[in-house]
Write a protein that holds these residues in place. Structure first.
Motif, PDB file in Angstrom:
ATOM      1  N   UNK A   1       0.828  -1.213   0.000  1.00  0.00           N
ATOM      2  CA  UNK A   1       0.000   0.000   0.000  1.00  0.00           C
ATOM      3  C   UNK A   1       0.859   1.260   0.000  1.00  0.00           C
ATOM      4  N   UNK A   2       1.981   1.207   0.707  1.00  0.00           N
ATOM      5  CA  UNK A   2       2.880   2.366   0.730  1.00  0.00           C
ATOM      6  C   UNK A   2       3.442   2.631  -0.658  1.00  0.00           C
ATOM      7  N   UNK A   3       3.939   1.594  -1.309  1.00  0.00           N
ATOM      8  CA  UNK A   3       4.479   1.766  -2.663  1.00  0.00           C
ATOM      9  C   UNK A   3       3.374   2.155  -3.649  1.00  0.00           C
ATOM     10  N   UNK A   4       2.183   1.626  -3.467  1.00  0.00           N
ATOM     11  CA  UNK A   4       1.061   1.986  -4.338  1.00  0.00           C
ATOM     12  C   UNK A   4       0.733   3.465  -4.213  1.00  0.00           C
ATOM     13  N   UNK A   5       0.797   3.990  -3.001  1.00  0.00           N
ATOM     14  CA  UNK A   5       0.553   5.414  -2.795  1.00  0.00           C
ATOM     15  C   UNK A   5       1.563   6.258  -3.562  1.00  0.00           C
ATOM     16  N   UNK A   6       2.835   5.832  -3.524  1.00  0.00           N
ATOM     17  CA  UNK A   6       3.862   6.555  -4.286  1.00  0.00           C
ATOM     18  C   UNK A   6       3.573   6.487  -5.778  1.00  0.00           C
ATOM     19  N   UNK A   7       3.177   5.303  -6.258  1.00  0.00           N
ATOM     20  CA  UNK A   7       2.876   5.148  -7.679  1.00  0.00           C
ATOM     21  C   UNK A   7       1.708   6.043  -8.099  1.00  0.00           C
ATOM     22  N   UNK A   8       0.679   6.102  -7.279  1.00  0.00           N
ATOM     23  CA  UNK A   8      -0.472   6.953  -7.594  1.00  0.00           C
ATOM     24  C   UNK A   8      -0.092   8.427  -7.575  1.00  0.00           C
ATOM     25  N   UNK A   9       0.815   8.795  -6.683  1.00  0.00           N
ATOM     26  CA  UNK A   9       1.302  10.179  -6.648  1.00  0.00           C
ATOM     27  C   UNK A   9       1.986  10.537  -7.959  1.00  0.00           C
ATOM     28  N   UNK A  10       2.827   9.644  -8.441  1.00  0.00           N
ATOM     29  CA  UNK A  10       3.542   9.881  -9.699  1.00  0.00           C
ATOM     30  C   UNK A  10       2.563   9.947 -10.860  1.00  0.00           C
ATOM     31  N   UNK A  11       1.645   8.991 -10.917  1.00  0.00           N
ATOM     32  CA  UNK A  11       0.679   8.953 -12.026  1.00  0.00           C
ATOM     33  C   UNK A  11      -0.184  10.209 -12.044  1.00  0.00           C
ATOM     34  N   UNK A  12      -0.601  10.664 -10.880  1.00  0.00           N
ATOM     35  CA  UNK A  12      -1.416  11.875 -10.792  1.00  0.00           C
ATOM     36  C   UNK A  12      -0.652  13.087 -11.316  1.00  0.00           C
ATOM     37  N   UNK A  13       0.612  13.210 -10.898  1.00  0.00           N
ATOM     38  CA  UNK A  13       1.416  14.347 -11.336  1.00  0.00           C
ATOM     39  C   UNK A  13       1.646  14.308 -12.848  1.00  0.00           C
ATOM     40  N   UNK A  14       1.902  13.132 -13.391  1.00  0.00           N
ATOM     41  CA  UNK A  14       2.106  13.005 -14.830  1.00  0.00           C
ATOM     42  C   UNK A  14       0.834  13.381 -15.586  1.00  0.00           C
ATOM     43  N   UNK A  15      -0.316  12.937 -15.068  1.00  0.00           N
ATOM     44  CA  UNK A  15      -1.595  13.259 -15.715  1.00  0.00           C
ATOM     45  C   UNK A  15      -1.856  14.757 -15.704  1.00  0.00           C
ATOM     46  N   UNK A  16      -1.594  15.401 -14.582  1.00  0.00           N
ATOM     47  CA  UNK A  16      -1.806  16.842 -14.487  1.00  0.00           C
ATOM     48  C   UNK A  16      -0.859  17.598 -15.415  1.00  0.00           C
ATOM     49  N   UNK A  17       0.388  17.129 -15.504  1.00  0.00           N
ATOM     50  CA  UNK A  17       1.332  17.793 -16.395  1.00  0.00           C
ATOM     51  C   UNK A  17       0.905  17.627 -17.853  1.00  0.00           C
ATOM     52  N   UNK A  18       0.407  16.448 -18.190  1.00  0.00           N
ATOM     53  CA  UNK A  18      -0.037  16.200 -19.560  1.00  0.00           C
ATOM     54  C   UNK A  18      -1.227  17.086 -19.915  1.00  0.00           C
ATOM     55  N   UNK A  19      -2.178  17.200 -19.009  1.00  0.00           N
ATOM     56  CA  UNK A  19      -3.340  18.059 -19.259  1.00  0.00           C
ATOM     57  C   UNK A  19      -2.913  19.511 -19.383  1.00  0.00           C
ATOM     58  N   UNK A  20      -1.966  19.934 -18.535  1.00  0.00           N
ATOM     59  CA  UNK A  20      -1.475  21.306 -18.611  1.00  0.00           C
ATOM     60  C   UNK A  20      -0.758  21.544 -19.932  1.00  0.00           C
ATOM     61  N   UNK A  21      -0.006  20.553 -20.410  1.00  0.00           N
ATOM     62  CA  UNK A  21       0.684  20.684 -21.679  1.00  0.00           C
ATOM     63  C   UNK A  21      -0.271  20.781 -22.848  1.00  0.00           C
ATOM     64  N   UNK A  22      -1.378  20.044 -22.780  1.00  0.00           N
ATOM     65  CA  UNK A  22      -2.373  20.113 -23.850  1.00  0.00           C
ATOM     66  C   UNK A  22      -2.999  21.493 -23.927  1.00  0.00           C
ATOM     67  N   UNK A  23      -3.212  22.116 -22.778  1.00  0.00           N
ATOM     68  CA  UNK A  23      -3.803  23.448 -22.769  1.00  0.00           C
ATOM     69  C   UNK A  23      -2.832  24.496 -23.303  1.00  0.00           C
ATOM     70  N   UNK A  24      -1.516  24.285 -23.035  1.00  0.00           N
ATOM     71  CA  UNK A  24      -0.528  25.270 -23.455  1.00  0.00           C
ATOM     72  C   UNK A  24      -0.157  25.143 -24.922  1.00  0.00           C
ATOM     73  N   UNK A  25      -0.389  23.977 -25.490  1.00  0.00           N
ATOM     74  CA  UNK A  25       0.006  23.765 -26.873  1.00  0.00           C
ATOM     75  C   UNK A  25       1.319  23.013 -26.957  1.00  0.00           C
ATOM     76  N   UNK A  26       1.967  23.020 -28.144  1.00  0.00           N
ATOM     77  CA  UNK A  26       3.203  22.256 -28.348  1.00  0.00           C
ATOM     78  C   UNK A  26       4.299  22.699 -27.392  1.00  0.00           C
ATOM     79  N   UNK A  27       5.117  21.729 -26.968  1.00  0.00           N
ATOM     80  CA  UNK A  27       6.253  22.007 -26.090  1.00  0.00           C
ATOM     81  C   UNK A  27       7.534  21.899 -26.906  1.00  0.00           C
ATOM     82  N   UNK A  28       8.641  22.479 -26.413  1.00  0.00           N
ATOM     83  CA  UNK A  28       9.899  22.396 -27.164  1.00  0.00           C
ATOM     84  C   UNK A  28      10.350  20.963 -27.336  1.00  0.00           C
ATOM     85  N   UNK A  29      11.119  20.724 -28.399  1.00  0.00           N
ATOM     86  CA  UNK A  29      11.672  19.397 -28.639  1.00  0.00           C
ATOM     87  C   UNK A  29      12.737  19.099 -27.592  1.00  0.00           C
ATOM     88  N   UNK A  30      13.264  17.875 -27.645  1.00  0.00           N
ATOM     89  CA  UNK A  30      14.209  17.434 -26.623  1.00  0.00           C
ATOM     90  C   UNK A  30      15.427  18.341 -26.506  1.00  0.00           C
TER      91      UNK A  30
END
Length: 491
Positions: free
Chosen positions: A451-480
């Motif tokens: 459960x402890x490790x699952x909580x960490x995994x959900x924290x990471x997944x949530x942050x990635x999802x929020x960043x992805x949604x924020x990126x979609x709103x902002x438009x294209x991001x710079x290349x690598x």
């Protein structure tokens, strides 16, 4: 909508209050450094209890995140990096005043270095071997003098039976070295490091030489991160997430774990990869793997299915293999040491003590299969994303995902992830090493660990999802290759 660029600091209106107000800019940095030092000291000072140090650790890491955010809201002064490095050094001081806390690995490091300086191999002799009695001292062997006989001679035969394996690798009250009846598990570059430190450290200093070396490495990585962040137009003060981290203080200046050396080599490899130096990158990556085997999992991040795309992984593997050649010539097949037994004891052979998250829903054998499939899928994804996102980002999620899939028993395995998270600008991955400490305190409670490790995994997944949604709103991001690609937004 047209984006309005903020004026540079040189064109801003002078601050009201002149030098007095300018001097206040350093106040958050000073307060943040003081709190980090106090937090690191509190973690180390309370480490005799079972849960308290881990709760303090979680609070300290959350506070550190707030400190990092606070100090990067203001423009960086010319001495900001020097202040960060100074406080990073001070954070290491509490650990240097005590013997290692989180594990006894440092005593094994001291022994391995001492054995090699004597002209013997730690792969062919165990610490209790009477043939090495002359190398004993009261610090490593408080209950066994050079004149005493332990009754142990020669390298043991590693059994496959779990009960026999457990008995063979049990600790002995006569020595502080863990698993004193089996040979070492540490790879050649780690052994070279142990030998160099042992050469410079008198026996009476015990583990202090290794602790000091690890502390210096931690501060060096702080400087490396700050320098690279500035080169990428990032605020270099984000390096505090590594340099002031209580986890780094615990595992560097206190426990002297070689994971800090692996982190330094990995950071250097990622930096050189971004500068398109595949051979040097391969050498650094191979050296990191020869300190700790986990960096081998990052090979897909450096692999591209195109011309010259295999240079780095081939050089890395070649470096790793070449580091073993002198030891193979010296001791032959004994060079594997206790590594097979260690992997079996830690659950890699049957999956019994690994994959705590999958263990919440799957039996051991199914857990192993799913872990293997997911690992292969992640490796292929990393290869596919080569050149499409910063290599630091790929290394960060690949390393972090490996830890979440296998959930190692020992939390210091996550130390390199902290450095990679800072370099990649993916602070959410810091939840993984923090969770590892809570799980370490829950050893034997598989449900709680999962459960402890699952909580960490959900924290990471949530942050990635929020960043992805924020990126979609902002438009294209710079290349690598962009200066801000994959990084925490600059202040």
């Amino acid at each position: 909508m047209v984006a309005v660029q903020r004026p540079s600091s040189s064109l801003r209106r002078p601050a009201v209050g002149g030098p007095a107000r300018a001097s206040l800019r350093g106040l958050p940095l000073a307060i943040g450094g003081l709190v980090s030092v106090v937090g690191s000291t509190a973690v180390i000072a309370t480490a005799s209890a079972a849960w308290w140090p881990n709760l303090v650790l979680v609070a300290a890491m959350l506070l550190l995140g707030g400190i990092a955010w606070m100090i990067t809201r203001r423009p960086a002064g010319p001495r900001a990096v020097l202040g960060i490095l100074a406080f990073a050094a001070v954070c290491q001081v509490p650990g240097l005043t005590l013997a290692p806390i989180t594990s006894t690995d440092a005593y094994r490091y001291v022994w391995d270095g001492r054995v090699q300086l004597s002209g013997t191999s730690p792969y062919s002799h165990v610490p209790l071997d009477d043939a090495l009695a002359r190398l004993r001292d009261p610090i490593l062997f408080p209950g066994l003098s050079p004149a005493d006989r332990s009754g142990v001679t020669g390298p043991p035969r590693i059994p496959h039976d779990p009960a026999a394996l457990t008995a063979l690798s049990a600790d002995d009250p006569r020595t502080r070295i863990n698993r004193p009846r089996v040979p070492t598990i540490y790879p050649p570059v780690a052994q070279a490091y142990f030998t160099a430190v042992a050469f410079l450290t008198p026996w009476s200093a015990g583990t202090f030489g290794l602790q000091l070396a690890a502390a210096a490495l931690a501060v060096g990585v702080t400087a490396l991160l700050a320098t690279e962040l500035r080169r990428r137009n990032r605020d270099p003060r984000w390096a505090v997430l590594w340099g002031w981290s209580p986890i780094v203080a615990l595992e560097a200046g206190s426990a002297a774990h070689i994971d800090v050396l692996a982190a330094a080599l990995l950071v250097a490899a990622v930096i050189t990869a971004a500068r398109r130096a595949p051979v040097i990158t391969g050498l650094l990556l191979g050296a990191a793997a020869s300190v700790k085997l986990l960096p081998l999992l990052l090979l897909p991040a450096f692999t591209a299915v195109r011309r010259h795309g295999l240079t780095t992984p081939l050089v890395a593997v070649g470096t790793f293999v070449a580091s073993y050649v002198p030891y193979v010539l010296a001791v032959g097949t004994l060079v594997v040491g206790f590594l097979p037994g260690y992997l079996g004891q830690e659950g890699f052979s049957d999956g019994s003590s690994r994959s705590a998250i999958l263990g919440l829903v799957l039996p051991p054998m199914a857990r192993q299969l799913v872990t293997a499939v997911l690992a292969i899928a992640l490796a292929l994804l990393a290869i596919r994303l080569h050149g499409r996102q910063p290599i630091a980002v790929t290394c960060c999620w690949l390393y972090g995902a490996a830890l979440l899939l296998t959930t190692p028993t020992y939390p210091w395995y996550g130390v390199p992830l902290i450095a990679l998270a800072v370099l990649a600008g993916r602070a959410e991955w810091l939840a993984v090493p923090v969770a590892s400490y809570l799980a370490y305190a829950s050893f034997g409670h598989e449900l709680r660990q999962g459960l402890i490790h699952l909580t960490a995994a959900l924290t990471v997944i949530t942050a990635i999802s929020l960043r992805h949604r924020s990126g979609l709103r902002r438009g294209p991001v710079p290349r690598a290759g962009g200066s801000a690609a994959g990084m925490i937004p600059p202040s």
